[in-house]
Design a protein around this motif. Sequence first.
Motif, short mmCIF file in Angstrom:
data_model
loop_
_atom_site.label_atom_id
_atom_site.label_comp_id
_atom_site.label_asym_id
_atom_site.label_seq_id
_atom_site.Cartn_x
_atom_site.Cartn_y
_atom_site.Cartn_z
N UNK A 254 39.51 39.71 47.62
CA UNK A 254 39.68 41.03 47.03
C UNK A 254 40.80 40.96 45.99
N UNK A 255 40.50 41.40 44.80
CA UNK A 255 41.48 41.36 43.72
C UNK A 255 41.62 42.75 43.13
N UNK A 256 42.62 42.92 42.29
CA UNK A 256 42.90 44.21 41.66
C UNK A 256 42.77 44.09 40.15
N UNK A 257 42.44 45.20 39.48
CA UNK A 257 42.05 46.51 39.99
C UNK A 257 40.60 46.50 40.50
N UNK A 258 40.12 47.65 40.93
CA UNK A 258 38.78 47.73 41.50
C UNK A 258 37.70 47.35 40.48
N UNK A 259 37.98 47.54 39.21
CA UNK A 259 36.99 47.23 38.17
C UNK A 259 36.76 45.74 38.02
N UNK A 260 37.65 44.90 38.53
CA UNK A 260 37.48 43.45 38.42
C UNK A 260 36.35 42.99 39.32
N UNK A 261 35.65 41.93 38.88
CA UNK A 261 34.52 41.41 39.66
C UNK A 261 34.45 39.91 39.51
N UNK A 262 33.82 39.27 40.49
CA UNK A 262 33.56 37.84 40.39
C UNK A 262 32.18 37.64 39.79
N UNK A 263 32.09 36.79 38.77
CA UNK A 263 30.83 36.50 38.10
C UNK A 263 30.36 35.12 38.53
N UNK A 264 29.35 35.05 39.43
CA UNK A 264 28.94 33.74 39.98
C UNK A 264 28.47 32.75 38.93
N UNK A 270 36.28 38.47 36.35
CA UNK A 270 36.33 39.12 35.06
C UNK A 270 36.88 40.52 35.20
N UNK A 271 37.65 40.94 34.23
CA UNK A 271 38.09 42.32 34.07
C UNK A 271 37.86 42.67 32.62
N UNK A 272 36.94 43.59 32.37
CA UNK A 272 36.58 43.90 31.00
C UNK A 272 37.79 44.45 30.25
N UNK A 273 37.91 44.02 29.00
CA UNK A 273 39.04 44.45 28.18
C UNK A 273 39.09 45.97 28.06
N UNK A 285 48.09 47.09 34.47
CA UNK A 285 46.75 46.77 34.94
C UNK A 285 46.45 45.29 34.75
N UNK A 286 46.80 44.76 33.59
CA UNK A 286 46.54 43.35 33.32
C UNK A 286 47.37 42.45 34.23
N UNK A 287 48.64 42.76 34.40
CA UNK A 287 49.47 41.94 35.29
C UNK A 287 48.96 41.99 36.72
N UNK A 288 48.47 43.15 37.15
CA UNK A 288 47.91 43.27 38.49
C UNK A 288 46.71 42.34 38.65
N UNK A 289 45.86 42.29 37.63
CA UNK A 289 44.71 41.39 37.66
C UNK A 289 45.16 39.94 37.70
N UNK A 290 46.11 39.58 36.85
CA UNK A 290 46.58 38.20 36.78
C UNK A 290 47.21 37.76 38.11
N UNK A 291 48.04 38.62 38.67
CA UNK A 291 48.73 38.27 39.92
C UNK A 291 47.74 38.17 41.09
#
Length: 319
Positions: A254-264, A270-273, A285-291
């Motif tokens: 589980x990663x953040x934010x909720x909009x992020x998804x794993x692309x098999x 991925x987190x859309x720009x 938001x970006x740092x949350x995704x990276x961390x």
Amino acid sequence: MSDLRHTAVSDSPDCWPALPLSDWKDTFDTLHMWTQIVGKIRLALTPKVNHWWGSALYVSARGLTTSVIPYGKRVFEMEFDFLEHQLRIQTCDPTTRLIPLAPRSVADFYQECMSVLRSLGLEIEIWKMPVEVADPIAFDKDTIHASYDPQFARRLWRILVSADEVLKVFRSRFVGKSSPVHFFWGSFDLAVTRFSGRAAPPRNDPDPVLRKIMQEAYSHEVISAGWWPGGGEVKDAAFYCYAAPEPQGFSSARVRPEAARYEPKLGEFLLMYDDVRRSHSPTTTLLDFLESTYEAGANSGKWDRQALERPPEPALGAA
């Protein structure tokens, strides 16, 4: 400790402009080839650094730069200026030559670029075939790609500046081996890579040339993150994170934010720009995704996080 509290990284909408891939795809394809020409010039003349770091370009105050390139007793630098829309070639003599960035074919750009270099006494040969693209056309034969929209080139630069600054904050939190934040012209992405310190298994890519390239890039365990304009099934710009080799459990984390998804199909989160730029705080938001994606890779890969990460410091207020 460098952090958003102590930097001037901005959440202003001006710093995170829209860049729909469909609106600038032709410019992107042309600019991709132009950056490959300049990147190959740097690659031909600079020391071979591990993981191909010696080939990358860097975000500058006006665009993308090679940084200093050695040439015998002299040095020179090439910079894409996306504010005044020109390729600037500067030598230590000092001499400066400018090549306009405007709608023109890759072949035309290549011929002028090499001609200008020769006029400066810089005799350089590069392999003329693009890399990491489908159906490549030799630079000196490519009359297909010939678009340049200055509005979107400037937007690209602004996004690269903003992403570069946040990635540098993210990089500052890691004390293990890390790449610089740099721009790879092959894949046309801005990236930063963290290393566990452990060697990775040998690559088994079927193509021997690709296997040699990838073995150097991924000789050690990595978690890499960055920004990419999009392409293929990814229809717009996105931030990404992947682990190589991918540890068991990474894709289901589980990663953040909720909009992020794993692309098999890509093996990446991925987190859309657009989800970043439209958020209340793009930088947060970006740092949350990276961390969170790094944590997913480091935990599932059993990295020694205590040894590799800088412990957080309390807020100290403005300097």
